[in-house]
Motif scaffolding. Structure first.
Motif, PDB file in Angstrom:
ATOM      1  N   VAL A   1      20.782   9.355  12.642  1.00 41.55           N
ATOM      2  CA  VAL A   1      21.116   8.435  13.663  1.00 41.55           C
ATOM      3  C   VAL A   1      20.163   7.305  13.558  1.00 41.55           C
ATOM      4  O   VAL A   1      18.924   7.434  13.474  1.00 41.55           O
ATOM      5  CB  VAL A   1      21.060   9.046  14.811  1.00 41.55           C
ATOM      6  N   PRO A   2      20.475   5.937  13.333  1.00 40.08           N
ATOM      7  CA  PRO A   2      19.542   4.989  13.375  1.00 40.08           C
ATOM      8  C   PRO A   2      18.534   5.105  14.698  1.00 40.08           C
ATOM      9  O   PRO A   2      19.061   5.227  15.869  1.00 40.08           O
ATOM     10  CB  PRO A   2      20.296   3.665  13.265  1.00 40.08           C
ATOM     11  N   VAL A   3      17.279   4.679  14.500  1.00 37.64           N
ATOM     12  CA  VAL A   3      16.397   4.374  15.616  1.00 37.64           C
ATOM     13  C   VAL A   3      16.475   2.960  16.419  1.00 37.64           C
ATOM     14  O   VAL A   3      16.301   2.047  15.553  1.00 37.64           O
ATOM     15  CB  VAL A   3      14.702   4.719  15.178  1.00 37.64           C
ATOM     16  N   MET A   4      16.888   3.092  17.538  1.00 37.77           N
ATOM     17  CA  MET A   4      16.962   1.756  18.261  1.00 37.77           C
ATOM     18  C   MET A   4      15.492   1.217  18.352  1.00 37.77           C
ATOM     19  O   MET A   4      15.152   1.331  19.604  1.00 37.77           O
ATOM     20  CB  MET A   4      17.744   1.985  19.468  1.00 37.77           C
ATOM     21  N   LEU A   5      14.971   0.516  17.568  1.00 39.20           N
ATOM     22  CA  LEU A   5      13.657  -0.245  17.709  1.00 39.20           C
ATOM     23  C   LEU A   5      13.800  -0.962  18.744  1.00 39.20           C
ATOM     24  O   LEU A   5      14.633  -2.011  18.915  1.00 39.20           O
ATOM     25  CB  LEU A   5      12.998  -0.704  16.264  1.00 39.20           C
ATOM     26  N   GLY A   6      12.651  -1.120  19.825  1.00 37.45           N
ATOM     27  CA  GLY A   6      12.609  -2.028  20.877  1.00 37.45           C
ATOM     28  C   GLY A   6      13.433  -1.828  21.839  1.00 37.45           C
ATOM     29  O   GLY A   6      13.644  -2.596  23.071  1.00 37.45           O
ATOM     30  N   VAL A   7      14.495  -0.640  21.798  1.00 36.68           N
ATOM     31  CA  VAL A   7      15.192  -0.278  23.023  1.00 36.68           C
ATOM     32  C   VAL A   7      14.508   0.828  23.732  1.00 36.68           C
ATOM     33  O   VAL A   7      14.181   1.526  23.198  1.00 36.68           O
ATOM     34  CB  VAL A   7      16.642   0.064  22.435  1.00 36.68           C
ATOM     35  N   PRO A   8      14.495   0.630  24.999  1.00 40.43           N
ATOM     36  CA  PRO A   8      13.913   1.841  25.788  1.00 40.43           C
ATOM     37  C   PRO A   8      14.589   3.200  25.530  1.00 40.43           C
ATOM     38  O   PRO A   8      15.769   3.011  25.654  1.00 40.43           O
ATOM     39  CB  PRO A   8      13.821   1.176  27.417  1.00 40.43           C
ATOM     40  N   GLU A   9      13.987   3.971  25.585  1.00 38.75           N
ATOM     41  CA  GLU A   9      14.403   5.518  25.316  1.00 38.75           C
ATOM     42  C   GLU A   9      15.086   6.178  26.815  1.00 38.75           C
ATOM     43  O   GLU A   9      14.810   5.680  27.777  1.00 38.75           O
ATOM     44  CB  GLU A   9      13.457   6.431  25.148  1.00 38.75           C
ATOM     45  N   VAL A  10      16.292   6.566  26.615  1.00 38.14           N
ATOM     46  CA  VAL A  10      17.231   6.941  27.514  1.00 38.14           C
ATOM     47  C   VAL A  10      16.953   8.445  27.822  1.00 38.14           C
ATOM     48  O   VAL A  10      17.057   9.284  26.751  1.00 38.14           O
ATOM     49  CB  VAL A  10      18.721   6.812  27.530  1.00 38.14           C
ATOM     50  N   VAL A  11      16.304   8.911  28.692  1.00 39.25           N
ATOM     51  CA  VAL A  11      16.018  10.310  28.983  1.00 39.25           C
ATOM     52  C   VAL A  11      17.384  10.848  29.898  1.00 39.25           C
ATOM     53  O   VAL A  11      17.668  10.483  30.743  1.00 39.25           O
ATOM     54  CB  VAL A  11      14.665  10.443  29.883  1.00 39.25           C
ATOM     55  N   SER A  12      17.871  11.987  29.235  1.00 39.45           N
ATOM     56  CA  SER A  12      18.816  12.676  29.640  1.00 39.45           C
ATOM     57  C   SER A  12      18.169  13.873  30.540  1.00 39.45           C
ATOM     58  O   SER A  12      17.028  14.302  30.280  1.00 39.45           O
ATOM     59  CB  SER A  12      19.845  13.689  28.620  1.00 39.45           C
ATOM     60  N   ARG A  13      18.905  14.004  31.822  1.00 37.53           N
ATOM     61  CA  ARG A  13      18.566  14.870  32.819  1.00 37.53           C
ATOM     62  C   ARG A  13      19.308  16.019  33.008  1.00 37.53           C
ATOM     63  O   ARG A  13      20.739  15.677  32.938  1.00 37.53           O
ATOM     64  CB  ARG A  13      18.045  14.280  34.123  1.00 37.53           C
TER      65      ARG A  13
END
Length: 253
Positions: free
Chosen positions: A241-253
């Motif tokens: 899966v491509p790493v979305m450079l510069g995109v804030p990480e979405v944390v699943s809860r």
């Protein structure tokens, strides 16, 4: 190539994760094996979905699979103001969801019902019945006229649903034009579709045969075949899966 692969709801094969320099290599293998592009992002026919019809279903009234294949081969590559989706259901149980499509067909005991102007999306719209219980030849002829009339009169990026809602006279006017030939243009519309069918070419096959087009599929003009180092991959579900450079990480809860 380690691509993420899935069979889609629109009966296509999706291959994710290729880099731009890999595309000609991948498409050469696909074209040699008989595959064609499904125009997943084009303003063109996307797919003709179908249920299993009389071949496998006890409720089937007609061969929905056979008709869906025929229509997809006929209208593939047709450029239009917006994307076009279609579906063919073998009976009124509507497993192919034909009434949520730009043009959808539902089998009856006596032939086919044609519905037009439907779509899903943010503002869903059920398609309207245009003609009922017509045979296959008449059905295809009316779809030819409908699609070409839409292509020639709709605004840019206007789906058939919005076009039909804004069409003067609405469904009655559309019926008069494409079924009764009230404007005397049906021969012209049919000829335009016949020209499209006769001149269709597989676009990726054309790219592979054109060195100038092939040269576009590289990250660096002075280093063909070198992948872009800014594109990185991580593993998710055992797939790259491509790493979305510069995109804030979405944390699943």
């Amino acid at each position: 190539y380690g691509l993420y692969t899935k069979i889609t709801g629109g009966q296509r094969v999706d291959l994710f994760g290729a880099t731009v320099d890999q595309l000609p290599q991948i498409w050469r293998r696909l074209v040699d094996a008989g595959f064609e592009s499904g125009h997943a992002y084009g303003k063109a026919l996307r797919t003709v979905k179908s249920c299993v019809g009389t071949t496998w279903c006890r409720y089937g009234q007609q061969d929905s699979v056979g008709l869906a294949v025929e229509l997809e081969l006929r209208y593939r590559g047709l450029r239009s103001p917006h994307k076009l989706k279609s579906g063919v259901s073998g009976c009124q149980r509507e497993c192919a969801e034909a009434r949520s499509k730009d043009f959808g067909i539902i089998a009856t005991e006596h032939g086919w019902n044609l519905y037009v102007g439907g779509n899903g999306g943010a503002v869903p719209r059920h398609a309207d019945l245009l003609v009922s219980s017509v045979d296959t030849d008449e059905l295809v002829r009316i779809i030819d006229r409908f699609l070409m009339f839409y292509v020639r009169t709709a605004d840019r990026l206007q789906r058939t649903a919005a076009w039909l809602d804004e069409l003067d006279g609405g469904l009655d006017h559309l019926y008069a034009v494409v079924v009764e030939d009230s404007l005397g243009i049906c021969d012209e519309l049919e000829a335009a579709m016949a020209e499209h069918v006769a001149n269709y070419e597989d676009e990726w096959k054309g790219v592979l045969e054109d060195p100038e087009k092939l040269a576009r599929f590289t990250s660096f003009v002075n280093a063909p075949g070198t992948p872009d180092p800014t594109i990185a991959f991580e593993t998710e579900r055992e797939e790259p899966v491509p790493v979305m450079l510069g995109v804030p990480e979405v944390v699943s809860r």
